[in-house]
Design a protein around this motif. Structure first.
Motif, short mmCIF file in Angstrom:
data_model
loop_
_atom_site.label_atom_id
_atom_site.label_comp_id
_atom_site.label_asym_id
_atom_site.label_seq_id
_atom_site.Cartn_x
_atom_site.Cartn_y
_atom_site.Cartn_z
N GLU A 180 0.83 -1.19 0.10
CA GLU A 180 0.10 -0.04 0.02
C GLU A 180 0.73 1.15 0.06
OE1 GLU A 180 -2.97 2.25 3.32
OE2 GLU A 180 -2.02 0.20 3.65
N THR A 181 0.62 2.17 -0.75
CA THR A 181 1.57 3.46 -0.87
C THR A 181 0.42 4.50 -0.65
OG1 THR A 181 1.01 3.63 -3.18
CG2 THR A 181 3.05 2.60 -2.37
N GLN A 182 1.17 5.58 0.00
CA GLN A 182 0.66 6.93 -0.13
C GLN A 182 1.55 7.93 -0.68
OE1 GLN A 182 -0.32 8.25 4.05
NE2 GLN A 182 -1.55 6.48 4.58
N VAL A 183 1.23 8.26 -1.86
CA VAL A 183 2.09 9.36 -2.66
C VAL A 183 1.75 10.97 -2.46
CG1 VAL A 183 3.05 9.65 -4.91
CG2 VAL A 183 2.29 7.48 -4.34
N THR A 184 2.89 11.46 -2.12
CA THR A 184 2.59 13.09 -1.79
C THR A 184 3.45 13.64 -2.92
OG1 THR A 184 2.35 12.82 0.39
CG2 THR A 184 2.53 15.20 -0.43
N LEU A 185 3.05 14.71 -3.96
CA LEU A 185 3.79 15.33 -4.92
C LEU A 185 4.30 16.61 -4.32
CD1 LEU A 185 4.85 15.61 -8.11
CD2 LEU A 185 2.51 16.94 -8.28
#
Lengths: 470, 121
Positions: A180-185
């Motif tokens: 599971e990933t949480q991606v922040t740009l």
């Protein structure tokens, strides 16, 4: 002016020759069953050191083969592989290939890939067949899964990444396969449209990955772009729910940070470890005195003033004293041979001039008891001493000639299907460097011929060539 | 004032390369051939950062780092390991001994200098 990198390269190849000799000597001792634990360590270090140096000069073939060789030696060192005669035989063949790779790197040329592949295959075989009993049932090692927690990955592509047709989104997608990933740009570096370089790189990503995969598995995904990005992989103990902004050490590194970059460079900053009361297992010799205080707690913040040079901790002083004594025995310096030869020439001139002066004094009829004659006699004595001392600088143990023989004898024995035991004596005898250089080829030739046709050389079939000196 | 770096490595070529790279960056460089030699130097020198190899004769990098950390005056001195080793167990062993960081050879001179400056900050 000499190119410093060329000089370092020369030093590397000189070291390689020394390490190859040490490697062969150690392997022969292992073959004969006379090796000690330190012999195996020295053999390992020889290969390891060649690999490290070869990496500096991007000698990739040498690095690759040394790595395979080193891995097998490390298993012997740690008791996972038994150094049986067939295993040592493979090591000896590997040493021959390593020597050829070194010389090919130094002098140009190449080494037969088939030979390298054959010995590499043998390494794979002995890895299975020669494994120590206790490790026989051990499954192949794989990266240990990480404990509960999550990974924080900071990924900043450079323009080169995009120029090579790589796509950041694909890498993010691959990461998602691991968990599971949480991606922040982070688009804070994005300029106004009129200032935007279409070939520039302005975006960064922070990815929180909930996975028990290893750091290596994550780094592998970035393998092909590691030179073209800034990458940081950090493990946090809490799950994704507890994820917070990255904490950085006062040095500027987040603990556990891995930075990758050009030339495979990798730096990892360690987080401070927990204080431990027990000394680490297997203290490395020489052991610290028992009275020494417990192992240090994690380093506190650096003090404002650096410690003054001077008397150090008694334990350190005791070890330093031992080191000093040991160093006093083997202290050497390396001097360019041209300088030594120049000095020998000058001393030769000095001897001639001293003789001419003596002759003039004699012709002048000066009494032998006069102050001039006595001073001249002292000068003559000193001149001879200087000459002897200078000539001794060029003297080297003849060992280096004999060190070339084991490989030759082994090859001839294998090709003629004979059992040969090479015995050398008097290797410490010192002779002039020129003698060593000139005796090597004839001795090699004689040994080779005697091996091929002992009867023609007047040796009975059972006889062995015997190298002896002194 | 320029920083002083102690490099500990049994390879002459590696020592020469380190000296070449670090002197070019303005550092003063002291060199040791192994861990024991490094301790001998530390009896009279106080480097700002230590860069050490792992596999060395007489005293390896693990033993050297342990001994350095036992010295009260050296507890805060950053010690970077510079090695070709990538084995996690060895890396953990260095961390437990008190190493500040782990750098894998071959090293990029600029990045090594950057790492030294940052751990010394």
């Amino acid at each position: 002016m000499e190119d410093p990198l060329a000089a370092i390269r020369d030093t590397f190849f000189q070291e390689c020759e020394e390490q190859l000799a040490e490697l062969e000597t150690g392997l022969i001792a292992m073959e004969n069953g006379t090796a000690e634990a330190e012999t195996v360590n020295a053999v390992f270090r020889a290969v390891h050191s060649m690999k490290g140096g070869a990496g500096i000069f991007a000698l990739d073939a040498l690095v690759r083969f040394a790595h395979v060789f080193e891995t097998a030696l490390d298993k012997v060192r740690s008791g996972l592989l038994v150094a049986s005669p067939p295993v040592v035989a493979v090591f000896l063949r590997a040493a021959d290939i390593l020597a050829d790779l070194v010389r090919a790197a130094r002098d140009g040329g190449s080494v037969d890939e088939a030979r390298i592949a054959a010995v590499t295959g043998e390494f794979n075989q002995i890895d299975q067949a020669g494994a120590a009993p206790e490790s026989a049932s051990t499954p192949p090692s794989s990266p240990a899964p990480e404990a509960a927690g999550h990974w924080e990955i900071l990924f900043t592509p450079h323009p080169a990444l995009y120029a090579k047709a790589n796509e950041a989104a694909l890498l993010l997608r691959e990461l998602k396969r691991l968990g599971e990933t949480q991606v922040t740009l982070d688009d804070s570096e994005l300029p106004e449209l009129q200032e935007l370089d279409p070939e520039g790189a302005y975006l960064s990503w922070r990815i929180l990955l909930n996975s028990d995969c290893s750091k290596e598995e994550i780094a592998d995904l970035f393998e092909f772009v590691e030179d073209d990005c800034r990458l940081s992989i950090t493990r946090h103990d809490a799950g994704l729910e507890g994820a917070t902004a990255p904490a950085t050490d006062e040095s500027g590194f987040a603990p556990g940070t891995v930075i990758t970059g050009d030339n495979g460079f990798c730096f990892e900053f360690f987080p401070p470890s927990e204080p431990q009361d027990e000394a680490p297992e297997e203290p490395t010799p020489p052991a610290v005195p028992e009275a020494a205080p417990p192992r240090a707690a994690p380093p506190p913040p650096k003090p404002a003033a650096p410690p003054e040079p001077g008397p150090a901790n008694p334990a350190v002083q005791a070890m330093a004293a031992k080191a000093e004594a040991a160093n006093a025995v083997g202290a050497t310096i390396r001097v360019d041979l041209d300088r030594v030869d120049r000095m020998i020439d000058l001393v030769g001139e000095l001897v001639i001039n001293e003789a001419m002066l003596s002759q003039r004094v004699l012709e002048a009829g000066i009494a032998r008891s006069s102050g001039v004659a006595m001073a001249l006699e002292e000068l003559e004595h000193l001149t001879r001493e200087i000459q002897d001392s200078v000539m001794a600088i060029r003297a080297q143990p003849v060992r280096s000639v004999f060190q070339r023989m084991p490989r030759l004898v082994r090859e001839v024995a294998a090709m003629t299907n004979k059992q040969v035991k090479l015995v050398t004596e008097g290797e410490a005898t010192e002779v002039d460097k020129t003698v060593i250089e000139r005796i090597a080829d004839p001795l090699t030739h004689m040994t080779s011929i005697m091996g091929w046709n002992p009867q023609r050389r007047g040796l009975p079939p059972a006889s062995r060539p015997r190298a002896r000196c002194g | 004032m320029s920083m002083t770096i102690l490099t500990v490595d049994d390879s002459r070529a590696m020592r020469d390369m380190l000296r070449h790279s670090l002197v070019a960056a303005g550092f003063r460089v002291i060199q040791a051939e192994d861990g024991l030699h490094g301790l001998e130097i530390l009896a009279s020198e106080s480097p700002d950062v230590i860069v050490t190899d792992i596999n060395m004769p007489r005293m390896d990098g693990f033993g050297f780092i342990q001994a350095v950390r036992q010295d009260e005056a050296r507890r805060a001195t950053p010690v970077l390991v510079l090695t070709t080793e990538v084995d996690i167990e060895k890396k953990n062993r260095a961390r437990e001994a008190g190493a500040t960081g782990w750098i894998v050879k071959p090293f990029d001179p600029e990045k090594l200098v950057d790492a030294i400056r940052r751990v010394a900050a």
